[in-house]
Design an enzyme around this catalytic site. Structure first.
Site, PDB file in Angstrom:
ATOM      1  N   ASP A 144       1.916  87.251  -9.332  1.00 41.83           N
ATOM      2  CA  ASP A 144       1.465  88.604  -9.681  1.00 41.83           C
ATOM      3  C   ASP A 144       0.343  89.115  -8.768  1.00 41.83           C
ATOM      4  OD1 ASP A 144       3.179  88.170 -11.777  1.00 41.83           O
ATOM      5  OD2 ASP A 144       1.597  87.759 -13.242  1.00 41.83           O
ATOM      6  N   MET A 186       8.852  91.357 -11.633  1.00 41.93           N
ATOM      7  CA  MET A 186       7.763  90.868 -12.499  1.00 41.93           C
ATOM      8  C   MET A 186       6.407  91.433 -12.048  1.00 41.93           C
ATOM      9  SD  MET A 186       8.673  86.917 -13.269  1.00 41.93           S
ATOM     10  CE  MET A 186       9.784  86.453 -14.592  1.00 41.93           C
ATOM     11  N   ARG A 292      10.145  83.462  -9.080  1.00 42.57           N
ATOM     12  CA  ARG A 292       9.204  82.346  -9.257  1.00 42.57           C
ATOM     13  C   ARG A 292       9.745  81.026  -8.725  1.00 42.57           C
ATOM     14  NH1 ARG A 292       6.832  82.954 -14.911  1.00 42.57           N
ATOM     15  NH2 ARG A 292       7.463  80.797 -15.166  1.00 42.57           N
TER      16      ARG A 292
END
Ligand code: F6P
Length: 366
Positions: A144, A186, A292
């Site tokens: 992030d 995300m 990820r």
């Protein structure tokens, strides 16, 4: 606990959601630590292992060949906060404080220091454990990129590489079928993945949490492109993006986590509204955990290795209570207590937003 002898035994753990580069840090920590005569204990499954007493010694053979491997050889958990420990009871889940147990295990293992690799949540736990007297060093990871005290976290570059590759592929199919394709990415409350991924993948519209968008402006952009003969558009939308006056779209709550909110679903909403209001056939792709998983990019391998090596340097100098951070092109120490003061969010006047706008990308705000 802080006035200590020569550093002989250190623990290392990976907390929170995994990301590419964790193994590279574990390797970057373990190899030099052994050269300095330290014994390294890998604590399993993040802070869960610290509370439940799960650890194993890491030697060179354990970290050899893991530089390029995704995930974490130690396992991780985003439900193992010692200060917010979920216990299943007959009438539901009770949240308990298990920090005393974490301290007990640290002492039982005779650790001189703990290196915790993790994001915002992990750094908050590190800060509280420091206050309880543990010698902690933090290493910032997260796809992030929302930690303010470091210019970049490792994992972010690998995630935006995935977004960029995905947008390249979506581009060819969207243009062939004259469709709009919405790609949900995300990032939680920060728009860095959509911004940097959208910029590198050539999105036409980028929607991020920090810049609530107007539905009309989104439709207008698609219609304007049609007038220019471009009958397809690519929209990169952060999972935390929201229209003006609307709430974020969520998938529910998980009270076992310190932040219980599970974001997701905005891509589907955006796609539905675009199709209804522009008449253009629209599809949605949710990249999810593809961002990820897998191997870190060369940039992340280098950053992770530098972070690991610097963390051991801090340990050997007994400079505890610090997080390693990238500042410009240097790795520097930042006090953990300062590192958790503020989340790093996209500022609407940041250069990446300016650059995106200057090449015609819309944020649904103008
Ligand atoms: O913080 C990393 C992250 O991947 C966020 O971008 C996302 O909202 C969240 O974790 C997803 O968590 P989980 O893997 O528990 O679904």
């Amino acid at each position: 606990m802080s006035a200590i002898r020569k550093i002989r035994r250190i623990g290392v753990l990976t907390g929170g959601g995994d990301c590419p580069g964790l193994n590279a840090v574990i390797r970057g920590v373990t190899k030099p630590a052994q050269d300095l005569g330290m014994t390294v204990f890998g604590i399993m499954d993040g802070f869960e292992g610290l509370v439940e007493g799960k650890a194993r010694e890491l030697r060179n053979a354990d970290v050899s060949g893991i530089l390029a491997r995704g995930g974490t050889i130690l396992g991780s958990s985003n439900k193992g906060d010692p200060f917010h420990w979920p216990v299943q009871k007959d009438d539901g889940i009770e949240i308990m404080d298990k920090s005393a147990q974490a301290v007990k295990n640290y002492e039982a293992w005779n650790l001189d220091a703990l290196i915790a690799i993790g994001g915002d949540g992990t750094m908050h736990i590190c800060n509280k454990l420091s206050q309880l007297g543990l010698n902690v060093i933090g290493v910032p990871k997260t796809i992030d990129n929302d930690l303010d005290a470091t210019d970049l976290t490792f994992g972010h570059d690998s995630a935006i590489y995935v977004v960029s590759m995905a947008l390249d592929r979506l581009h060819t199919t969207a243009s062939s079928h004259h469709r709009v394709i919405v790609c949900e990415v995300m990032g939680r409350y920060a728009g860095w993945i959509a911004l940097n991924g959208g910029l590198s993948g050539g999105a036409d519209i980028i929607l991020i949490p920090e810049m609530p968008f107007s539905w009309e402006k989104v439709y207008d952009k698609i219609k304007q492109r049609e007038l220019m003969g471009k009958k397809f558009s690519l929209v990169a939308v952060s999972e935390g993006a929201r229209a003006l006056g609307e709430e974020m779209t969520t998938k529910g709550q998980d009270i076992k986590r310190t932040d219980p909110v599970r974001l997701g679903g905005i891509g589907e909403v955006v796609a539905r509204n675009i199709e209804k209001n522009t008449g253009r056939e629209t599809r949605v792709t949710v990249l999810g955990h593809l961002q990820r998983g897998g191997s870190p990019t060369p940039f992340d391998r280098i950053l992770s290795t530098k972070f690991g090596a610097y963390a051991i340097d801090l340990v050997s100098r007994k400079k505890f209570g610090y997080m390693v951070a990238l500042k410009g092109s240097d790795i520097k120490p930042v006090r953990i207590v300062d590192a958790i003061l503020k989340q790093k969010l996209v500022q609407p006047d940041t250069q990446a937003v300016f650059a995106a706008k200057s090449v015609g990308i819309s944020f649904g705000t103008e």
